[in-house]
Design an enzyme around this catalytic site. Structure first.
Site, PDB file in Angstrom:
ATOM      1  N   SER A 128       0.829  -1.208   0.000  1.00  0.00           N
ATOM      2  CA  SER A 128       0.000   0.000   0.000  1.00  0.00           C
ATOM      3  C   SER A 128       0.860   1.254   0.000  1.00  0.00           C
ATOM      4  O   SER A 128       1.967   1.263   0.564  1.00  0.00           O
ATOM      5  CB  SER A 128      -0.865  -0.020   1.265  1.00  0.00           C
ATOM      6  OG  SER A 128      -1.414   1.254   1.502  1.00  0.00           O
ATOM      7  N   TYR A 153      -2.498  -0.040  10.198  1.00  0.00           N
ATOM      8  CA  TYR A 153      -2.701  -0.631   8.869  1.00  0.00           C
ATOM      9  C   TYR A 153      -1.410  -0.543   8.062  1.00  0.00           C
ATOM     10  O   TYR A 153      -0.917  -1.538   7.511  1.00  0.00           O
ATOM     11  CB  TYR A 153      -3.840   0.101   8.137  1.00  0.00           C
ATOM     12  CG  TYR A 153      -3.921  -0.265   6.662  1.00  0.00           C
ATOM     13  CD1 TYR A 153      -4.252  -1.558   6.264  1.00  0.00           C
ATOM     14  CD2 TYR A 153      -3.632   0.679   5.671  1.00  0.00           C
ATOM     15  CE1 TYR A 153      -4.299  -1.896   4.906  1.00  0.00           C
ATOM     16  CE2 TYR A 153      -3.674   0.339   4.320  1.00  0.00           C
ATOM     17  CZ  TYR A 153      -4.012  -0.946   3.949  1.00  0.00           C
ATOM     18  OH  TYR A 153      -4.039  -1.285   2.619  1.00  0.00           O
TER      19      TYR A 153
HETATM   20  N1  LIG Z   1      -8.292  -0.306  -2.798  1.00  0.00           N
HETATM   21  C1  LIG Z   1      -7.231   0.451  -2.507  1.00  0.00           C
HETATM   22  O1  LIG Z   1      -7.233   1.650  -2.763  1.00  0.00           O
HETATM   23  C2  LIG Z   1      -5.989  -0.150  -1.887  1.00  0.00           C
HETATM   24  C3  LIG Z   1      -4.912   0.715  -1.627  1.00  0.00           C
HETATM   25  C4  LIG Z   1      -3.764   0.187  -1.065  1.00  0.00           C
HETATM   26  C5  LIG Z   1      -3.679  -1.153  -0.801  1.00  0.00           C
HETATM   27  N2  LIG Z   1      -4.724  -1.978  -1.041  1.00  0.00           N
HETATM   28  C6  LIG Z   1      -4.560  -3.405  -0.744  1.00  0.00           C
HETATM   29  O2  LIG Z   1      -5.050  -4.150  -1.853  1.00  0.00           O
HETATM   30  C7  LIG Z   1      -5.619  -5.372  -1.429  1.00  0.00           C
HETATM   31  C8  LIG Z   1      -7.025  -5.517  -1.968  1.00  0.00           C
HETATM   32  O3  LIG Z   1      -7.788  -4.428  -1.492  1.00  0.00           O
HETATM   33  P1  LIG Z   1      -9.289  -4.168  -1.900  1.00  0.00           P
HETATM   34  O4  LIG Z   1      -9.436  -2.700  -2.084  1.00  0.00           O
HETATM   35  O5  LIG Z   1      -9.694  -5.101  -2.967  1.00  0.00           O
HETATM   36  O6  LIG Z   1     -10.002  -4.529  -0.517  1.00  0.00           O
HETATM   37  P2  LIG Z   1     -11.269  -5.462  -0.209  1.00  0.00           P
HETATM   38  O7  LIG Z   1     -11.525  -5.317   1.253  1.00  0.00           O
HETATM   39  O8  LIG Z   1     -12.366  -5.159  -1.157  1.00  0.00           O
HETATM   40  O9  LIG Z   1     -10.712  -6.908  -0.533  1.00  0.00           O
HETATM   41  C9  LIG Z   1     -10.031  -7.719   0.403  1.00  0.00           C
HETATM   42  C10 LIG Z   1     -10.747  -9.054   0.459  1.00  0.00           C
HETATM   43  O10 LIG Z   1     -10.001  -9.892   1.349  1.00  0.00           O
HETATM   44  C11 LIG Z   1     -10.916 -10.631   2.125  1.00  0.00           C
HETATM   45  N3  LIG Z   1     -10.238 -10.977   3.389  1.00  0.00           N
HETATM   46  C12 LIG Z   1      -9.864 -10.136   4.376  1.00  0.00           C
HETATM   47  N4  LIG Z   1      -9.287 -10.836   5.376  1.00  0.00           N
HETATM   48  C13 LIG Z   1      -9.309 -12.134   4.991  1.00  0.00           C
HETATM   49  C14 LIG Z   1      -8.891 -13.347   5.592  1.00  0.00           C
HETATM   50  N5  LIG Z   1      -8.334 -13.359   6.823  1.00  0.00           N
HETATM   51  N6  LIG Z   1      -9.061 -14.517   4.926  1.00  0.00           N
HETATM   52  C15 LIG Z   1      -9.631 -14.523   3.686  1.00  0.00           C
HETATM   53  N7  LIG Z   1     -10.081 -13.418   3.069  1.00  0.00           N
HETATM   54  C16 LIG Z   1      -9.912 -12.234   3.719  1.00  0.00           C
HETATM   55  C17 LIG Z   1     -12.106  -9.715   2.339  1.00  0.00           C
HETATM   56  O11 LIG Z   1     -13.304 -10.441   2.602  1.00  0.00           O
HETATM   57  C18 LIG Z   1     -12.163  -8.948   1.010  1.00  0.00           C
HETATM   58  O12 LIG Z   1     -13.097  -9.558   0.126  1.00  0.00           O
HETATM   59  C19 LIG Z   1      -5.511  -5.361   0.089  1.00  0.00           C
HETATM   60  O13 LIG Z   1      -4.349  -6.079   0.446  1.00  0.00           O
HETATM   61  C20 LIG Z   1      -5.361  -3.910   0.440  1.00  0.00           C
HETATM   62  O14 LIG Z   1      -4.649  -3.742   1.667  1.00  0.00           O
HETATM   63  C21 LIG Z   1      -5.888  -1.505  -1.590  1.00  0.00           C
END
Ligand SMILES: NC(=O)c1ccc[n+]([C@@H]2O[C@H](COP(=O)([O-])OP(=O)(O)OC[C@H]3O[C@@H](n4cnc5c(N)ncnc54)[C@H](O)[C@@H]3O)[C@@H](O)[C@H]2O)c1
Length: 333
Positions: A128, A153
């Site tokens: 991130s 986080y």
């Molecule tokens: N969307 C953004 O802007 C952004 C920015 C920086 C980093 N990220 C990173 O990208 C990745 C995806 O993010 P996203 O935006 O799709 O978020 P999201 O919350 O939509 O997707 C994450 C998914 O992981 C699942 N999950 C969480 N903990 C879990 C566990 N213990 N076991 C199994 N499944 C689990 C959740 O149910 C969810 O569906 C994450 O690692 C997040 O930290 C996202």
């Protein structure tokens, strides 16, 4: 065959769609937790389950036995894309142990699976922009120091990078971390500002603007991010290669849009797309937040041809269109 964690999540869903369109077999894992509306996660899954080549397991990535069972059932898995995580800066102030579970134990379980999967070609995982913490040098570069996170986080995402570095070094695992910068688009995340602002504006509610609006974000369109994930998957690092961290076949890249847009312009773009203006409640900076994110993407361009194309003025109207259609909200006459 690819193991994809977080498949029911925002970025995981879109990544799965792109992989399936490219003819890949995808083994999706997600625990469908209740951090945000589970019906949205299920609706994404419903789309994926219609397609050939997709197999889903409802499992927790921190559950070692369950995850080992999935790997054993699919000896063809030769790449891992690990996107599951407990996301969100604000939630980490109130629910710290969710982050310990999903963002520390979770990646460790995945790294152990990677370590023991013979012939694993590439371990790609989500980091991130938050790892840059309160750094003031802009744009954020992969060569910058990232030792001062301002939220738990961010600290857990940085820990994921460090754990991966040690595993990559010790067990020669080709690994790539992707630092995503505020990703937005259809099927997006209800806890993020573009989504909650749209919901509140349509409901006629005022919106809260932090740091009096004096913030900038590098907003990245989901399709640009997914193109980056797919491209990097085909570029596993080799030890001592360009941008590798010390002697390990491990590197990290920024996936941003290479533009820092002001929060007030972002709100205006949403209002324009909705055709509605709204009341703004100005508030101080929220704890854990940073005033600006801005990605240097030179290394991503150089190594895997990353080329984000979509400005907010094109992306936001597409998000709003999806939002209206998904929630059945007619356009105002
Ligand atoms: N969307 C953004 O802007 C952004 C920015 C920086 C980093 N990220 C990173 O990208 C990745 C995806 O993010 P996203 O935006 O799709 O978020 P999201 O919350 O939509 O997707 C994450 C998914 O992981 C699942 N999950 C969480 N903990 C879990 C566990 N213990 N076991 C199994 N499944 C689990 C959740 O149910 C969810 O569906 C994450 O690692 C997040 O930290 C996202």
């Amino acid at each position: 065959m690819i193991l994809l964690t977080g498949a029911a999540g925002f970025i995981g869903f879109h990544t799965a769609q792109a992989l399936l369109a490219a003819g890949e077999q995808v083994i999706g894992v997600d625990n469908l937790n209740e951090y945000y509306d589970v019906t949205l996660k299920k609706a994404r899954l419903e789309q994926l389950e219609k397609r050939d080549g997709f197999t889903f397991y409802k499992a927790d990535i921190a559950d070692r036995d369950a995850m080992q069972g999935i790997m054993d059932a699919h000896p063809q898995i030769d790449r891992i894309i690990h996107l599951a995580a407990q996301a969100g800066v604000r939630h980490s102030l109130t629910h710290p142990f969710d982050y310990e579970h999903s963002n520390l134990m979770g990646p460790l379980v995945l790294l152990e699976l990677a370590r023991h999967r013979e012939g694993l070609k590439h371990f790609v995982y989500a980091s991130s922009s938050s790892v840059y913490g309160g750094n003031t040098k802009q744009p954020f570069s992969i060569d910058d120091q990232v030792n001062a996170p301002v939220s738990l986080y961010a600290a857990t995402k940085r820990a994921g990078e460090l754990m991966t570095q040690s595993y990559s070094y010790l067990y020669n695992i080709p690994a790539t971390g992707l630092r995503f910068f505020t990703v937005y688009g259809p099927w997006g995340r209800p806890d993020m500002a573009y989504f909650s602002f749209t919901r509140d504006i349509l409901a006629g509610k005022p919106i809260t603007v932090f740091n009096q609006g004096d913030m900038k974000r590098d907003f990245t369109w989901i399709d640009d991010v997914v193109s980056g994930i797919i491209a990097v998957l085909g570029h596993p690092p080799v030890a001592h290669g360009p941008h590798c961290i010390h002697d390990a076949p491990h590197r990290v890249f920024n996936l941003g849009n290479n533009r820092a847009e002001s929060l007030l312009y972002f709100i205006e773009t949403i209002e324009t797309a909705l055709g509605v203006r709204t009341e703004k409640i100005m508030a101080p900076m929220a704890p854990g937040d940073v005033p600006e994110t801005y990605a240097d993407i030179d290394a991503s361009k150089e190594v895997f041809g990353y080329d984000p194309k979509t400005p907010l003025s094109e992306g936001i109207p597409q998000f709003v269109e999806w939002y209206r259609s998904f929630y059945g909200i007619e356009k105002a006459a």
